[in-house]
Design an enzyme around this catalytic site. Structure first.
Site, PDB file in Angstrom:
ATOM      1  N   HIS A   1       2.823   4.745   4.167  1.00 53.54           N
ATOM      2  CA  HIS A   1       2.836   3.841   5.047  1.00 53.54           C
ATOM      3  C   HIS A   1       1.989   4.474   6.320  1.00 53.54           C
ATOM      4  O   HIS A   1       1.027   3.963   6.771  1.00 53.54           O
ATOM      5  CB  HIS A   1       3.862   3.117   5.402  1.00 53.54           C
ATOM      6  CG  HIS A   1       4.496   2.421   4.175  1.00 53.54           C
ATOM      7  ND1 HIS A   1       3.500   1.081   3.842  1.00 53.54           N
ATOM      8  CD2 HIS A   1       5.701   2.126   3.837  1.00 53.54           C
ATOM      9  CE1 HIS A   1       4.444   0.711   2.985  1.00 53.54           C
ATOM     10  NE2 HIS A   1       5.729   1.117   2.827  1.00 53.54           N
TER      11      HIS A   1
ATOM     12  N   GLU B   1       1.828  -1.143   0.270  1.00 56.73           N
ATOM     13  CA  GLU B   1       3.019  -0.545  -0.434  1.00 56.73           C
ATOM     14  C   GLU B   1       2.045   0.268  -1.504  1.00 56.73           C
ATOM     15  O   GLU B   1       2.699   1.285  -1.765  1.00 56.73           O
ATOM     16  CB  GLU B   1       3.502  -1.651  -1.026  1.00 56.73           C
ATOM     17  CG  GLU B   1       4.587  -1.354  -1.953  1.00 56.73           C
ATOM     18  CD  GLU B   1       5.910  -0.880  -0.977  1.00 56.73           C
ATOM     19  OE1 GLU B   1       6.704  -0.021  -1.476  1.00 56.73           O
ATOM     20  OE2 GLU B   1       5.858  -0.730   0.240  1.00 56.73           O
TER      21      GLU B   1
ATOM     22  N   HIS C   1       7.476   8.525   0.758  1.00 54.19           N
ATOM     23  CA  HIS C   1       7.246   6.868   0.886  1.00 54.19           C
ATOM     24  C   HIS C   1       6.651   6.536   2.349  1.00 54.19           C
ATOM     25  O   HIS C   1       5.709   5.737   2.331  1.00 54.19           O
ATOM     26  CB  HIS C   1       8.356   6.136   0.347  1.00 54.19           C
ATOM     27  CG  HIS C   1       8.019   4.637   0.362  1.00 54.19           C
ATOM     28  ND1 HIS C   1       7.846   4.032  -0.983  1.00 54.19           N
ATOM     29  CD2 HIS C   1       8.311   3.470   1.135  1.00 54.19           C
ATOM     30  CE1 HIS C   1       7.538   2.636  -0.787  1.00 54.19           C
ATOM     31  NE2 HIS C   1       7.848   2.508   0.444  1.00 54.19           N
ATOM     32  N   GLU C   2       7.418   6.729   3.264  1.00 50.61           N
ATOM     33  CA  GLU C   2       7.084   6.274   4.442  1.00 50.61           C
ATOM     34  C   GLU C   2       5.839   6.930   5.070  1.00 50.61           C
ATOM     35  O   GLU C   2       4.937   6.275   6.096  1.00 50.61           O
ATOM     36  CB  GLU C   2       8.322   6.375   5.446  1.00 50.61           C
ATOM     37  CG  GLU C   2       9.662   5.571   5.081  1.00 50.61           C
ATOM     38  CD  GLU C   2       9.281   4.206   4.736  1.00 50.61           C
ATOM     39  OE1 GLU C   2       8.238   3.397   5.447  1.00 50.61           O
ATOM     40  OE2 GLU C   2      10.012   3.416   4.149  1.00 50.61           O
TER      41      GLU C   2
END
Length: 489
Positions: free
Chosen positions: A258, A284, A254-255
């Site tokens: 980003h 996101e 997830h990170e």
């Protein structure tokens, strides 16, 4: 030099100072000594005072008026600078510094209260944060909707009314899907203990697999995983649990989503307003498509299964198909960041409604824990057992991020749209993912969205990449197709 050149030289220094302030925030979450909070609050307040003075400098208005842009890049740079100048000019410098000071201290008090499961210990400083953010929202809204003014910080152009209509369309189909799934036999859950050092080693390998450039970044541990920075210095954090390696793996992916967005922006935009993600909703969308549509898909989980066996040995899941079902297991839970794809947005909608009520004064901080627990029981069908699993689980309100939560669900909606468009544009993507080759998917995202940075408005960059106007329909279709298949519905 022209007025535009003078403005951009000034702006690059402001952007550089903003990156320094961001590094202070990263340090606070990862390395800062436990008792350094009050001093860090003063440091953050001083930095915010400098930044606020630069953002409201009278010369910025003069340069904006005199600047004559040539082309869409210069026009977009001026659009961002003008928006920042006008917003910053509405907020008194003393208020901006006080918000920075109080939220820095509040973050530390939140972490302590979360560890102690004691909302009452956090409530006094949260009251200060809410009071200050209401003042800021009132200044920004100039008589308009205060929450919309807050939301505009994270998703320019969006309104609470528009998002409410989108969320109202999501909720009934998500609830119906969840209820059907929870009545069906559940896939096996992971059992046993998984060495946390091995988890971090695998997490770093996966980060590189998704294209994260470790020569311009690093992976550390934090209570609440996050990504920080832009351009040549983009850092991420993750967390580990001895009994739940998926927490580490998927927090990392997830990170990385980003971080790769920031690393893949056109380098010509470095230290300018275009050199960072255009909004939190678009941001996101990148983290969610990396984590879910790619990372939790059947193709990639087949590759991940083998690497988890290499890292941890036999962990009781028989084969790749069973592992895919386990990765996507739907079960009751308290924590937003650990929620499955079906229930995640329901966690966000709870926060969206509560923070709107808190900003408007319909509820006060003293009522917040009870309101949370009541809404959670109504939405999820069971009671919150402790504050760290309820109102204290997220860092956002402690640092004044009111208006941030709805961008998570908006990002999921955007990710659904991008996934549909990507699969049309890259028909062999699953064959590559099954080999652990994410480059086909990530190249499409880089070329069609990430490289643009802040060049286009948030909704426009999604529409440009997808070649259709974004809506919740692709996300709902994706979720229903995927989970109906896994659960045999």
């Amino acid at each position: 030099m022209t007025a535009y050149d003078d403005l951009m030289a000034f702006q690059r220094e402001t952007e550089a100072l903003g990156q320094v302030a961001g590094r202070l925030g990263w340090d606070q979450e990862t390395m800062m000594p436990r008792e350094a909070g009050p001093q860090r609050g003063a440091e953050m307040a001083a930095m915010e005072g400098v930044l606020h003075a630069r953002r409201t400098d009278a010369r910025v208005a003069e340069w904006l008026e005199a600047a004559e842009p040539t082309g869409e890049v210069e026009t977009a740079q001026l659009r961002h600078i003008k928006r920042s100048f006008e917003r910053a000019s509405k907020v008194p410098a003393a208020l901006a510094s006080e918000i920075a000071r109080v939220t820095s201290e509040a973050q530390g008090k939140w972490a302590e209260a979360r560890e102690a499961d004691d909302f009452a210990a956090f409530a006094p400083v949260l009251k200060e944060v809410v009071k200050l953010k209401r003042e800021e929202g009132a200044a920004l809204s100039a008589g308009g909707d205060v929450y919309d003014a807050m939301l505009d910080d994270y998703e320019p152009g969006a309104t609470a009314a528009e998002l409410s209509a989108m969320f109202d369309a999501l909720r009934p189909r998500l609830v119906a899907l969840r209820e059907a799934i929870l009545e069906a036999p559940a896939p096996a859950a992971l059992q046993g203990k998984f060495d946390e050092g091995a988890q971090m080693k695998l997490a770093r390998q996966i980060a590189k697999t998704f294209g994260y450039d470790m020569t311009k970044g690093r992976v550390d541990k934090a209570v609440h995983p996050f990504s920080s920075g832009s351009g040549l210095d983009v850092r991420i954090t993750t967390r580990t649990s001895e009994t739940d390696p998926f927490n580490c793996i998927y927090s990392t992916i997830h990170e990385v989503g980003h971080a790769c967005y920031e690393q893949n922006i056109d380098p010509d935009y470095l230290l300018t307003p275009l050199g960072q993600g255009v909004s939190m909703g678009v941001h996101e969308s990148q983290s969610r498509i990396y984590e879910n549509q790619i990372g939790r898909g059947r193709a990639f989980t087949g590759w991940l299964y083998g690497h988890m066996r290499d890292a941890f040995g036999d962990f009781g899941i028989a084969d790749e198909d069973a592992f895919y079902a386990t990765v996507n297991r739907v079960e009751n839970g308290y924590i937003r960041t650990e929620a499955d794809e079906v229930q995640y947005n329901l966690h966000v909608l709870l926060r969206f409604d509560l923070e709107r009520a808190l900003v408007s004064g319909d509820i006060e901080v003293d009522d917040l824990e009870a309101a949370w627990n009541e809404r959670f029981a109504a939405d999820f069908g069971f009671a919150v057992d402790k504050a760290s699993n309820g109102v204290l689980q997220d860092v956002h309100w402690s640092v004044g991020l009111f208006g941030y939560f709805p961008t998570y669900s908006l990002g999921n909606v955007y990710a659904g749209c991008l996934n549909e468009a990507m699969r049309k544009g890259v028909p062999d993507v699953d064959a590559a993912l099954a080999r652990g080759d994410t480059s086909h998917a990530t190249r499409w995202l880089r070329e069609n969205l990430q490289t643009h940075g802040g060049l286009y408005a948030p909704r426009d960059v999604i529409a440009k990449a997808c070649e259709f106007e974004p809506s919740e329909a692709p996300l709902l279709s994706y979720l229903e197709d995927k989970f109906n298949g896994i659960y045999g519905l």
